[in-house]
Design a protein around this motif. Structure first.
Motif, PDB file in Angstrom:
ATOM      1  N   GLY A 262       0.808  -1.212   0.000  1.00 28.81           N
ATOM      2  CA  GLY A 262       0.000   0.000   0.000  1.00 28.81           C
ATOM      3  C   GLY A 262       0.841   1.261   0.000  1.00 28.81           C
ATOM      4  N   ASP A 263       2.062   1.157   0.513  1.00 30.39           N
ATOM      5  CA  ASP A 263       2.978   2.297   0.510  1.00 30.39           C
ATOM      6  C   ASP A 263       3.543   2.484  -0.894  1.00 30.39           C
ATOM      7  N   PRO A 264       3.424   3.676  -1.496  1.00 31.14           N
ATOM      8  CA  PRO A 264       3.883   3.880  -2.880  1.00 31.14           C
ATOM      9  C   PRO A 264       5.380   3.665  -3.073  1.00 31.14           C
ATOM     10  N   VAL A 265       6.185   3.994  -2.051  1.00 32.99           N
ATOM     11  CA  VAL A 265       7.631   3.774  -2.158  1.00 32.99           C
ATOM     12  C   VAL A 265       7.921   2.276  -2.229  1.00 32.99           C
ATOM     13  N   ARG A 266       7.245   1.499  -1.410  1.00 28.66           N
ATOM     14  CA  ARG A 266       7.457   0.050  -1.444  1.00 28.66           C
ATOM     15  C   ARG A 266       7.006  -0.545  -2.766  1.00 28.66           C
ATOM     16  N   ARG A 267       5.930  -0.009  -3.321  1.00 29.03           N
ATOM     17  CA  ARG A 267       5.484  -0.502  -4.629  1.00 29.03           C
ATOM     18  C   ARG A 267       6.553  -0.251  -5.690  1.00 29.03           C
ATOM     19  N   ARG A 268       7.143   0.954  -5.670  1.00 30.18           N
ATOM     20  CA  ARG A 268       8.193   1.263  -6.655  1.00 30.18           C
ATOM     21  C   ARG A 268       9.374   0.329  -6.479  1.00 30.18           C
ATOM     22  N   LEU A 269       9.789   0.113  -5.240  1.00 33.94           N
ATOM     23  CA  LEU A 269      10.918  -0.777  -4.982  1.00 33.94           C
ATOM     24  C   LEU A 269      10.606  -2.206  -5.390  1.00 33.94           C
ATOM     25  N   TYR A 270       9.411  -2.670  -5.049  1.00 31.93           N
ATOM     26  CA  TYR A 270       9.039  -4.043  -5.403  1.00 31.93           C
ATOM     27  C   TYR A 270       9.018  -4.222  -6.914  1.00 31.93           C
TER      28      TYR A 270
ATOM     29  N   LYS B  63      24.183  -6.980   0.515  1.00 32.48           N
ATOM     30  CA  LYS B  63      22.864  -7.584   0.678  1.00 32.48           C
ATOM     31  C   LYS B  63      22.079  -7.341  -0.603  1.00 32.48           C
ATOM     32  N   LEU B  64      21.633  -8.412  -1.225  1.00 32.92           N
ATOM     33  CA  LEU B  64      20.949  -8.330  -2.514  1.00 32.92           C
ATOM     34  C   LEU B  64      19.525  -8.867  -2.397  1.00 32.92           C
ATOM     35  N   TYR B  65      18.667  -8.346  -3.241  1.00 30.85           N
ATOM     36  CA  TYR B  65      17.244  -8.687  -3.172  1.00 30.85           C
ATOM     37  C   TYR B  65      16.745  -9.207  -4.519  1.00 30.85           C
ATOM     38  N   ARG B  66      15.803 -10.139  -4.446  1.00 34.68           N
ATOM     39  CA  ARG B  66      15.099 -10.592  -5.637  1.00 34.68           C
ATOM     40  C   ARG B  66      13.672 -10.958  -5.264  1.00 34.68           C
ATOM     41  N   ARG B  67      12.807 -11.030  -6.256  1.00 31.93           N
ATOM     42  CA  ARG B  67      11.408 -11.370  -6.004  1.00 31.93           C
ATOM     43  C   ARG B  67      11.302 -12.778  -5.444  1.00 31.93           C
ATOM     44  N   ALA B  68      10.457 -12.956  -4.455  1.00 33.15           N
ATOM     45  CA  ALA B  68      10.248 -14.276  -3.871  1.00 33.15           C
ATOM     46  C   ALA B  68       9.415 -15.142  -4.807  1.00 33.15           C
TER      47      ALA B  68
ATOM     48  N   TYR C 203      10.616  -2.575  -9.165  1.00 34.69           N
ATOM     49  CA  TYR C 203      11.974  -2.518  -9.714  1.00 34.69           C
ATOM     50  C   TYR C 203      12.705  -3.838  -9.495  1.00 34.69           C
ATOM     51  N   VAL C 204      12.648  -4.352  -8.282  1.00 35.39           N
ATOM     52  CA  VAL C 204      13.335  -5.614  -7.978  1.00 35.39           C
ATOM     53  C   VAL C 204      12.701  -6.770  -8.748  1.00 35.39           C
ATOM     54  N   ALA C 205      11.369  -6.803  -8.805  1.00 32.01           N
ATOM     55  CA  ALA C 205      10.668  -7.901  -9.475  1.00 32.01           C
ATOM     56  C   ALA C 205      10.990  -7.951 -10.957  1.00 32.01           C
ATOM     57  N   ALA C 206      11.190  -6.795 -11.576  1.00 33.04           N
ATOM     58  CA  ALA C 206      11.445  -6.752 -13.015  1.00 33.04           C
ATOM     59  C   ALA C 206      12.915  -6.953 -13.362  1.00 33.04           C
ATOM     60  N   ALA C 207      13.800  -6.881 -12.381  1.00 35.32           N
ATOM     61  CA  ALA C 207      15.234  -6.987 -12.656  1.00 35.32           C
ATOM     62  C   ALA C 207      15.624  -8.428 -12.972  1.00 35.32           C
ATOM     63  N   PRO C 208      16.433  -8.656 -14.018  1.00 32.90           N
ATOM     64  CA  PRO C 208      16.848 -10.018 -14.352  1.00 32.90           C
ATOM     65  C   PRO C 208      17.845 -10.618 -13.365  1.00 32.90           C
ATOM     66  N   GLU C 209      18.497  -9.772 -12.558  1.00 32.00           N
ATOM     67  CA  GLU C 209      19.479 -10.238 -11.575  1.00 32.00           C
ATOM     68  C   GLU C 209      19.157  -9.645 -10.205  1.00 32.00           C
ATOM     69  N   ASP C 210      19.819 -10.174  -9.190  1.00 35.53           N
ATOM     70  CA  ASP C 210      19.624  -9.661  -7.836  1.00 35.53           C
ATOM     71  C   ASP C 210      19.985  -8.170  -7.780  1.00 35.53           C
ATOM     72  N   VAL C 211      19.269  -7.430  -6.941  1.00 33.14           N
ATOM     73  CA  VAL C 211      19.407  -5.975  -6.871  1.00 33.14           C
ATOM     74  C   VAL C 211      19.972  -5.564  -5.522  1.00 33.14           C
ATOM     75  N   GLY C 212      20.955  -4.673  -5.542  1.00 30.07           N
ATOM     76  CA  GLY C 212      21.527  -4.145  -4.312  1.00 30.07           C
ATOM     77  C   GLY C 212      20.783  -2.908  -3.836  1.00 30.07           C
ATOM     78  N   ARG C 213      21.073  -2.487  -2.628  1.00 29.43           N
ATOM     79  CA  ARG C 213      20.375  -1.341  -2.039  1.00 29.43           C
ATOM     80  C   ARG C 213      20.660  -0.048  -2.787  1.00 29.43           C
ATOM     81  N   ASP C 214      21.889   0.152  -3.253  1.00 30.17           N
ATOM     82  CA  ASP C 214      22.228   1.388  -3.952  1.00 30.17           C
ATOM     83  C   ASP C 214      21.415   1.528  -5.237  1.00 30.17           C
ATOM     84  N   ALA C 215      21.356   0.438  -6.013  1.00 33.92           N
ATOM     85  CA  ALA C 215      20.613   0.475  -7.276  1.00 33.92           C
ATOM     86  C   ALA C 215      19.121   0.681  -7.025  1.00 33.92           C
TER      87      ALA C 215
END
Length: 212
Positions: free
Chosen positions: A15-23, A82-87, A25-37
């Motif tokens: 519901g938070d718009p910032v979290r939606r943008r982050l999600y 620390k890297l993130y990817r869609r679950a 971005y990470v979900a669409a990335a072909p590789e794991d995403v770092g905090r800076d990116a």
């Protein structure tokens, strides 16, 4: 708490718009995403991105891994990032409750048992061509609008997400054949869709024909 309640709670995190943008971005990335990116993509500070990314992890929407981005090892190599990817997994809410997945599974089983693969593919190809309106010259936009999350891998257009993942896992030959036919109908003639699975993504990839 019911499974439906848990899903509502999980999706409420978005519901938070910032979290939606982050999600997204990470979900669409072909590789794991770092905090800076992720922070740069969302237009926020690194510390704020870290806070929201970890909230998405707590909700089960993202997963975490650790890796040294420099490629160096040993003393002086620094701490792993620390890297993130869609679950994995799907989260669906329907109000009131519906069960389209159960119907889809039943229909797929009937089609597979009856050997109606070619008929399904013909219908899918025609449906893809009919739905290409408005994106006739932009296959990326057409695929993105249908949830495939396309990205470029060199000269190959790969698809990060399979919109039919649950059925494709249970009926791979039937559903992947249907999916290929659907994209063949959707894509302009200069494109060549083939079965070339993307790890964790869709079974179809596209490339430009050499004479185009």
């Amino acid at each position: 708490m019911t499974d439906e309640d848990s899903t509502f709670d999980m999706l409420a995190v978005l519901g938070d718009p910032v979290r939606r943008r982050l999600y997204r971005y990470v979900a669409a990335a072909p590789e794991d995403v770092g905090r800076d990116a992720a922070a740069e993509a969302a237009g926020i500070s690194r510390s704020l991105a870290a806070f929201h990314l970890d909230k998405l992890v707590e909700a089960g929407l993202l997963t975490v891994s650790f890796r040294r981005l420099s490629g160096r090892t040993g003393p002086g190599a620094g701490r792993p990032a620390k890297l993130y990817r869609r679950a994995e997994g799907e989260h669906v809410v329907s109000v009131p409750p519906r069960s389209y997945e159960a119907v889809g599974r039943l229909l797929a089983e009937v089609l597979e048992n009856a050997g109606l693969d070619r008929e399904l593919q013909a219908a899918a190809r025609a449906a893809g061509a009919a739905r290409a309106d408005g994106h006739a010259d932009d296959v990326e936009a057409a695929l993105r609008a249908r949830g495939y999350e396309p990205f470029w891998d060199g000269a190959t257009l790969r698809l990060r997400n399979c919109p039919y993942h649950a059925l494709a896992s249970e009926f791979p030959a039937l559903i992947c054949g249907m999916n290929l036919a659907l994209i063949e109908g959707l894509a302009p003639e200069q494109w060549s869709p083939t079965l070339d699975p993307c790890p964790g993504g869709c079974c179809v990839a596209l490339s430009k024909k050499k004479n185009h």
